[in-house]
Design a protein around this motif. Structure first.
Motif, PDB file in Angstrom:
ATOM      1  N   THR A  70       0.674  -1.500   0.028  1.00 20.77           N
ATOM      2  CA  THR A  70       0.253  -0.187   0.395  1.00 20.77           C
ATOM      3  C   THR A  70       0.751   1.023   0.108  1.00 20.77           C
ATOM      4  O   THR A  70       0.072   2.364  -0.949  1.00 20.77           O
ATOM      5  N   ASP A  81      -9.361   4.114  -2.967  1.00 19.31           N
ATOM      6  CA  ASP A  81     -10.076   2.892  -3.171  1.00 19.31           C
ATOM      7  C   ASP A  81      -9.164   1.943  -4.205  1.00 19.31           C
ATOM      8  O   ASP A  81      -9.562   0.810  -3.550  1.00 19.31           O
ATOM      9  N   THR A  82      -8.216   1.834  -5.102  1.00 18.39           N
ATOM     10  CA  THR A  82      -7.505   0.654  -5.746  1.00 18.39           C
ATOM     11  C   THR A  82      -7.153   0.208  -5.142  1.00 18.39           C
ATOM     12  O   THR A  82      -7.157  -1.424  -5.051  1.00 18.39           O
ATOM     13  N   ARG A  83      -6.098   1.202  -4.169  1.00 14.77           N
ATOM     14  CA  ARG A  83      -5.055   0.168  -3.077  1.00 14.77           C
ATOM     15  C   ARG A  83      -5.931  -0.459  -1.767  1.00 14.77           C
ATOM     16  O   ARG A  83      -5.222  -1.391  -1.558  1.00 14.77           O
ATOM     17  N   GLU A  84      -6.727   0.332  -1.238  1.00 14.33           N
ATOM     18  CA  GLU A  84      -7.902  -0.463  -0.551  1.00 14.33           C
ATOM     19  C   GLU A  84      -8.177  -1.827  -1.403  1.00 14.33           C
ATOM     20  O   GLU A  84      -8.141  -3.319  -0.604  1.00 14.33           O
ATOM     21  N   LYS A  85      -8.632  -1.588  -2.592  1.00  8.83           N
ATOM     22  CA  LYS A  85      -9.411  -3.114  -2.813  1.00  8.83           C
ATOM     23  C   LYS A  85      -8.457  -4.365  -3.109  1.00  8.83           C
ATOM     24  O   LYS A  85      -8.188  -5.177  -3.372  1.00  8.83           O
ATOM     25  N   LEU A  86      -7.076  -3.784  -3.717  1.00 10.50           N
ATOM     26  CA  LEU A  86      -6.064  -4.374  -3.758  1.00 10.50           C
ATOM     27  C   LEU A  86      -5.162  -5.189  -2.624  1.00 10.50           C
ATOM     28  O   LEU A  86      -5.205  -5.849  -3.054  1.00 10.50           O
ATOM     29  N   LYS A  88      -7.096  -5.545  -0.059  1.00  5.77           N
ATOM     30  CA  LYS A  88      -8.433  -6.411   0.928  1.00  5.77           C
ATOM     31  C   LYS A  88      -7.850  -7.597   0.239  1.00  5.77           C
ATOM     32  O   LYS A  88      -8.106  -9.371   0.816  1.00  5.77           O
ATOM     33  N   ALA A  89      -7.308  -7.747  -1.139  1.00  6.20           N
ATOM     34  CA  ALA A  89      -7.342  -8.834  -1.463  1.00  6.20           C
ATOM     35  C   ALA A  89      -6.187  -9.789  -1.824  1.00  6.20           C
ATOM     36  O   ALA A  89      -6.740 -11.115  -1.584  1.00  6.20           O
TER      37      ALA A  89
END
Length: 207
Positions: A70, A81-86, A88-89
């Motif tokens: 991150t 938003d993209t950072r958090e999604k990646l 989390k995945a």
């Protein structure tokens, strides 16, 4: 090359989704036995493996690695938003894999030289040796009906991986392999033709 080996090489896939079925210890150690017999420079066998099956430890490692990723994504200007999604995945992917194998490199039995040039090459030789052992893991896993995927993420956050797993400072976390019974069947990826990758005798002379 036997048909069986050729089938394994061509049939192996990078698996990222696994069933919850536990990997039996005897099968797991049989796969690691294949890693032990990989070729290595000077027969130094510069590989060390940490096998993680505890879910809480897998999550802790995944979260620490995702935290470092991150930071890198933030520096690269990736939207929040993209950072958090990646991230989390990534945590889910590594936590849900039945087994994580952290492949480490040690230089303790490699040759030593007084100059940086030759020590740089010696380190490269150790990396190549470790890579050969990882390929053995992937093929052995496939032969046992398991799936695996080779990730180089630890290279980008070696200190974080060391902290979580208690790895000494002179040992390098180089890769992470997820392992388990596959719950997906990826299509074969495209491959360049032999004519695109082979030269005969001199560079530029096509086969």
């Amino acid at each position: 090359m036997s048909l069986r080996i050729f089938d394994l090489i061509k049939g192996r896939r990078s698996i990222r989704k696994y069933s919850s079925k536990e990997v039996p210890r005897d099968i797991l150690f049989n796969i690691l036995e294949a890693a032990r017999w990989a070729p290595s420079a000077h027969n130094a066998q510069p590989w060390r493996f940490i096998v993680i099956t505890e879910r809480s430890l897998k999550r802790k490692l995944a979260e620490q690695m995702a935290g470092e990723w991150t930071k890198d994504m933030t520096r690269n200007g990736v939207p929040r938003d993209t950072r958090e999604k990646l991230a989390k995945a990534s945590v889910k992917q590594f936590t849900d894999a039945p087994v994580l194998i952290v492949a480490c490199l040690t230089m303790e039995d490699m040759d030593t030289y007084p100059d940086r040039r030759r020590m740089t090459y010696e380190h490269i030789m150790a990396v190549q040796s470790l890579a050969a052992s990882i390929q053995n893991i992937l093929l052995a896993a496939c032969s046992e009906g398991l799936g695996a995927c080779w990730f180089c993420a630890p290279l980008f956050c070696q200190d974080a991986v060391r902290r979580v797993l208690g790895i000494p400072s002179n040992v390098e976390p180089q890769a992470l392999i997820t392992l388990g019974y596959p719950s997906e069947k990826p299509a074969p990826p495209p491959r360049k033709s032999l004519r695109e990758i082979i030269y005969m005798n001199y560079w530029g002379e096509k086969a």
